[in-house]
Design a protein around this motif. Sequence first.
Motif, PDB file in Angstrom:
ATOM      1  N   ASN A  17      -3.396   5.335  -7.427  1.00 48.52           N
ATOM      2  CA  ASN A  17      -3.109   4.310  -8.664  1.00 48.52           C
ATOM      3  C   ASN A  17      -1.956   4.585  -9.324  1.00 48.52           C
ATOM      4  OD1 ASN A  17      -3.424   2.532 -10.572  1.00 48.52           O
ATOM      5  ND2 ASN A  17      -5.674   2.468 -10.950  1.00 48.52           N
ATOM      6  N   THR A  18      -0.986   3.778  -9.185  1.00 53.21           N
ATOM      7  CA  THR A  18       0.203   4.070  -9.712  1.00 53.21           C
ATOM      8  C   THR A  18       0.646   3.136 -11.055  1.00 53.21           C
ATOM      9  OG1 THR A  18       1.689   2.902  -8.685  1.00 53.21           O
ATOM     10  CG2 THR A  18       1.049   4.911  -7.773  1.00 53.21           C
ATOM     11  N   ALA A  19      -0.389   2.381 -11.463  1.00 56.84           N
ATOM     12  CA  ALA A  19      -0.284   1.250 -12.438  1.00 56.84           C
ATOM     13  C   ALA A  19       0.355   1.810 -13.770  1.00 56.84           C
ATOM     14  CB  ALA A  19      -1.464   0.522 -12.664  1.00 56.84           C
ATOM     15  N   SER A  20       0.323   3.041 -13.866  1.00 57.62           N
ATOM     16  CA  SER A  20       0.864   3.625 -15.185  1.00 57.62           C
ATOM     17  C   SER A  20       2.076   4.422 -15.218  1.00 57.62           C
ATOM     18  CB  SER A  20      -0.238   4.306 -16.200  1.00 57.62           C
ATOM     19  OG  SER A  20      -1.436   3.451 -16.228  1.00 57.62           O
ATOM     20  N   VAL A  21       2.403   4.347 -13.733  1.00 54.28           N
ATOM     21  CA  VAL A  21       3.559   5.176 -13.476  1.00 54.28           C
ATOM     22  C   VAL A  21       5.033   4.818 -13.836  1.00 54.28           C
ATOM     23  CG1 VAL A  21       4.713   6.768 -11.732  1.00 54.28           C
ATOM     24  CG2 VAL A  21       2.413   6.668 -11.602  1.00 54.28           C
ATOM     25  N   LYS A  22       5.640   5.560 -14.553  1.00 51.78           N
ATOM     26  CA  LYS A  22       7.038   5.105 -14.923  1.00 51.78           C
ATOM     27  C   LYS A  22       8.129   5.668 -14.242  1.00 51.78           C
ATOM     28  CE  LYS A  22       5.558   4.086 -19.956  1.00 51.78           C
ATOM     29  NZ  LYS A  22       5.852   4.470 -21.135  1.00 51.78           N
ATOM     30  N   SER A  23       7.686   6.708 -13.554  1.00 51.87           N
ATOM     31  CA  SER A  23       9.005   7.547 -12.966  1.00 51.87           C
ATOM     32  C   SER A  23       8.542   8.015 -11.701  1.00 51.87           C
ATOM     33  CB  SER A  23       9.844   8.301 -13.739  1.00 51.87           C
ATOM     34  OG  SER A  23      10.683   9.138 -12.831  1.00 51.87           O
ATOM     35  N   MET A  24       9.192   7.634 -10.534  1.00 53.69           N
ATOM     36  CA  MET A  24       8.848   8.099  -9.302  1.00 53.69           C
ATOM     37  C   MET A  24      10.204   8.689  -8.659  1.00 53.69           C
ATOM     38  SD  MET A  24       6.653   5.214  -7.452  1.00 53.69           S
ATOM     39  CE  MET A  24       5.263   4.337  -8.343  1.00 53.69           C
ATOM     40  N   LYS A  25      11.230   9.217  -9.561  1.00 56.71           N
ATOM     41  CA  LYS A  25      12.454   9.714  -9.297  1.00 56.71           C
ATOM     42  C   LYS A  25      12.273  10.945  -8.320  1.00 56.71           C
ATOM     43  CE  LYS A  25      16.673  11.492 -11.287  1.00 56.71           C
ATOM     44  NZ  LYS A  25      17.401  11.533 -12.452  1.00 56.71           N
ATOM     45  N   ASN A  26      12.787  10.966  -7.130  1.00 57.06           N
ATOM     46  CA  ASN A  26      12.798  12.078  -6.345  1.00 57.06           C
ATOM     47  C   ASN A  26      11.209  12.413  -5.811  1.00 57.06           C
ATOM     48  OD1 ASN A  26      15.361  13.387  -8.186  1.00 57.06           O
ATOM     49  ND2 ASN A  26      15.539  12.986  -6.059  1.00 57.06           N
ATOM     50  N   MET A  27      10.561  11.457  -5.838  1.00 54.03           N
ATOM     51  CA  MET A  27       9.130  11.838  -5.523  1.00 54.03           C
ATOM     52  C   MET A  27       8.836  12.396  -4.203  1.00 54.03           C
ATOM     53  SD  MET A  27       5.986   9.184  -5.772  1.00 54.03           S
ATOM     54  CE  MET A  27       4.144   9.851  -5.985  1.00 54.03           C
ATOM     55  N   PHE A  28       9.496  11.841  -3.104  1.00 59.23           N
ATOM     56  CA  PHE A  28       9.507  12.439  -1.775  1.00 59.23           C
ATOM     57  C   PHE A  28      10.772  13.138  -1.196  1.00 59.23           C
ATOM     58  CE2 PHE A  28       6.746   8.466  -2.041  1.00 59.23           C
ATOM     59  CZ  PHE A  28       5.606   8.885  -2.173  1.00 59.23           C
ATOM     60  N   SER A  29      11.598  13.343  -2.385  1.00 60.04           N
ATOM     61  CA  SER A  29      13.006  13.775  -1.807  1.00 60.04           C
ATOM     62  C   SER A  29      13.002  15.205  -0.912  1.00 60.04           C
ATOM     63  CB  SER A  29      13.895  13.929  -3.004  1.00 60.04           C
ATOM     64  OG  SER A  29      15.100  14.474  -2.765  1.00 60.04           O
ATOM     65  N   SER A  30      13.653  15.135   0.070  1.00 56.85           N
ATOM     66  CA  SER A  30      13.862  16.474   1.011  1.00 56.85           C
ATOM     67  C   SER A  30      12.689  16.838   1.447  1.00 56.85           C
ATOM     68  CB  SER A  30      14.484  17.575   0.002  1.00 56.85           C
ATOM     69  OG  SER A  30      15.873  17.297  -0.507  1.00 56.85           O
ATOM     70  N   MET A  31      11.715  15.782   1.867  1.00 58.63           N
ATOM     71  CA  MET A  31      10.710  15.990   2.857  1.00 58.63           C
ATOM     72  C   MET A  31      10.990  15.772   4.037  1.00 58.63           C
ATOM     73  SD  MET A  31       7.460  14.623   0.659  1.00 58.63           S
ATOM     74  CE  MET A  31       6.106  15.408   1.607  1.00 58.63           C
ATOM     75  N   LYS A  32      11.774  16.760   4.497  1.00 59.59           N
ATOM     76  CA  LYS A  32      12.480  16.544   5.913  1.00 59.59           C
ATOM     77  C   LYS A  32      11.588  16.534   7.147  1.00 59.59           C
ATOM     78  CE  LYS A  32      16.587  19.354   4.428  1.00 59.59           C
ATOM     79  NZ  LYS A  32      17.234  20.415   4.558  1.00 59.59           N
ATOM     80  N   ALA A  33      10.296  16.747   7.218  1.00 61.62           N
ATOM     81  CA  ALA A  33       9.367  16.720   8.243  1.00 61.62           C
ATOM     82  C   ALA A  33       8.428  15.600   8.157  1.00 61.62           C
ATOM     83  CB  ALA A  33       8.544  18.041   8.305  1.00 61.62           C
ATOM     84  N   LEU A  34       8.314  14.935   6.971  1.00 56.54           N
ATOM     85  CA  LEU A  34       7.615  13.956   6.817  1.00 56.54           C
ATOM     86  C   LEU A  34       7.694  12.725   7.647  1.00 56.54           C
ATOM     87  CD1 LEU A  34       5.033  12.878   5.020  1.00 56.54           C
ATOM     88  CD2 LEU A  34       6.868  11.850   3.497  1.00 56.54           C
ATOM     89  N   GLU A  35       6.821  12.141   8.507  1.00 56.14           N
ATOM     90  CA  GLU A  35       7.239  11.124   9.362  1.00 56.14           C
ATOM     91  C   GLU A  35       6.640   9.690   9.028  1.00 56.14           C
ATOM     92  OE1 GLU A  35       6.015  12.020  13.037  1.00 56.14           O
ATOM     93  OE2 GLU A  35       7.348  13.822  13.435  1.00 56.14           O
ATOM     94  N   LYS A  36       5.502   9.847   7.881  1.00 55.81           N
ATOM     95  CA  LYS A  36       4.578   8.438   7.826  1.00 55.81           C
ATOM     96  C   LYS A  36       4.228   8.339   6.503  1.00 55.81           C
ATOM     97  CE  LYS A  36       0.819   5.982  10.320  1.00 55.81           C
ATOM     98  NZ  LYS A  36      -0.119   6.088  11.121  1.00 55.81           N
TER      99      LYS A  36
END
Length: 469
Positions: A17-36
């Motif tokens: 639940n991200t309703a109150s999230v203000k920043s997702m900066k670099n959240m998944f950055s450099s996850m080189k193996a992530l496919e989905k």
Amino acid sequence: MFLGAEKLEQLDISSFNTASVKSMKNMFSSMKALEKLDLTSFIISENTNSQAMFSGTNNLKNLKLGLKSQLNTGMNLENVPVTDGYTGKWQNVGSGTEDKPAGEHIWNSSEFMENFNAATMADTYVWQSLSGSEMELGEVTDYSNDKPLSDFISTATTPLNPYRYNVVLNNDHQFYSKLENGQLDTENIISLGSITGKTLYNKETVPVTYTTGDKKGQTTNFVNVSLEGDNWYWVDEHALNLDLAATYPSVNSDGIKLPDGMFLSSTITFGNNPAVSNSQMVSNAYNSQGKIIYESRVKLEDFATEAAPEAALAAFNKEIDRAVESWNAAINPNEPTIIKSSESTDSVTLVISPNPEGGGSATSIGNTGIESTLVNWALDPAAPDYDVNLLFITIRHELGHSLGLDHTSGGLYYGMPDGYRMNIDDDVMNAILSHTTGGYPWTQKTITQESIDTIHLILKNQNFSNPQH
């Protein structure tokens, strides 16, 4: 949050639940193996800081988006490869499956980020795959039997190689590092980036028949091309300026028909007979050493009707020299390509003369005529538009033809189809000089890199007309 988790292949965040999230900066950055990733539960608004959210996720090939998971260009979604069987595009699943998507939204990563509207386009997006068709190759043909320009102009030199010169008009076709009999059209693909408008060497042609897959039964020609003469690639001829009828509608929006057999090239060719007018026969004014030796034949009497003939003569010659300097600085700032006859012991290969009022300006091999009345635009060096005055612009354009360049833009003025562009409208080699009533040019002000690259190809292959005066 997951920055740098390079080995993590799977991540279930579907219940976040991200309703109150203000920043997702670099959240998944450099996850080189992530496919989905399933972001259907995410609320990402225009106020959410999502900078570089996907930066470095090079293997992310399945992205599920919800009604409130809005994308934006700052997320830095990585480019889809055009190798390993992928087209370089994302496609929504639509009525298909993740393995065989059928959606109508097909974009590269930048277009995906710009065009996606969460409220109307929520869906699963996957890398678009090439289905693959086997390629059966015919007999390769080179151009060693092309008639050289020396058959028609005795002083012309024979090029080092029997290369033709073609131009990329359609960047939607794949380039291949090699072609082998029986290979799939999804194999040996190589990315050259966007090279629309680039001139290429072309040394061979091979007919190709697709024997399996979606293209079964289709035939086409592939040509062997190079950007510089060192590395060679194969591409369907429909990517180039070889078959305009297959690339554009036969009639444009003004109802003007595509001219039969029209060949568009960045190099100006010799002769109108289709049997000999191939793009190896470049018309230019280079001598056998790749230099243009020019001489002004402008005389005082050519400006007898001017209020100050001496000033007009001096201004005309000054603009010739300025135009020459402009080209020399662009082609090779360390060594001039166009040289004044008084500064060389070599024979003159280009004569520049004035044409009378109404005579227009034109270039043939070794000869250029410039309308003399254009000098009126160059008489006042203090004029606000003096640096791009119409005499200078016209002389520089005509010098481009002596350097081997054809008209590389403004094709619509020829009745060419809508959307045709070989280069920018402001290209120095635009077919049309448009200007204000005050003389400021809207076109022909810019020497483009595409023009310089073409000149370098001509020089490298020593394709010289070598006219003599």
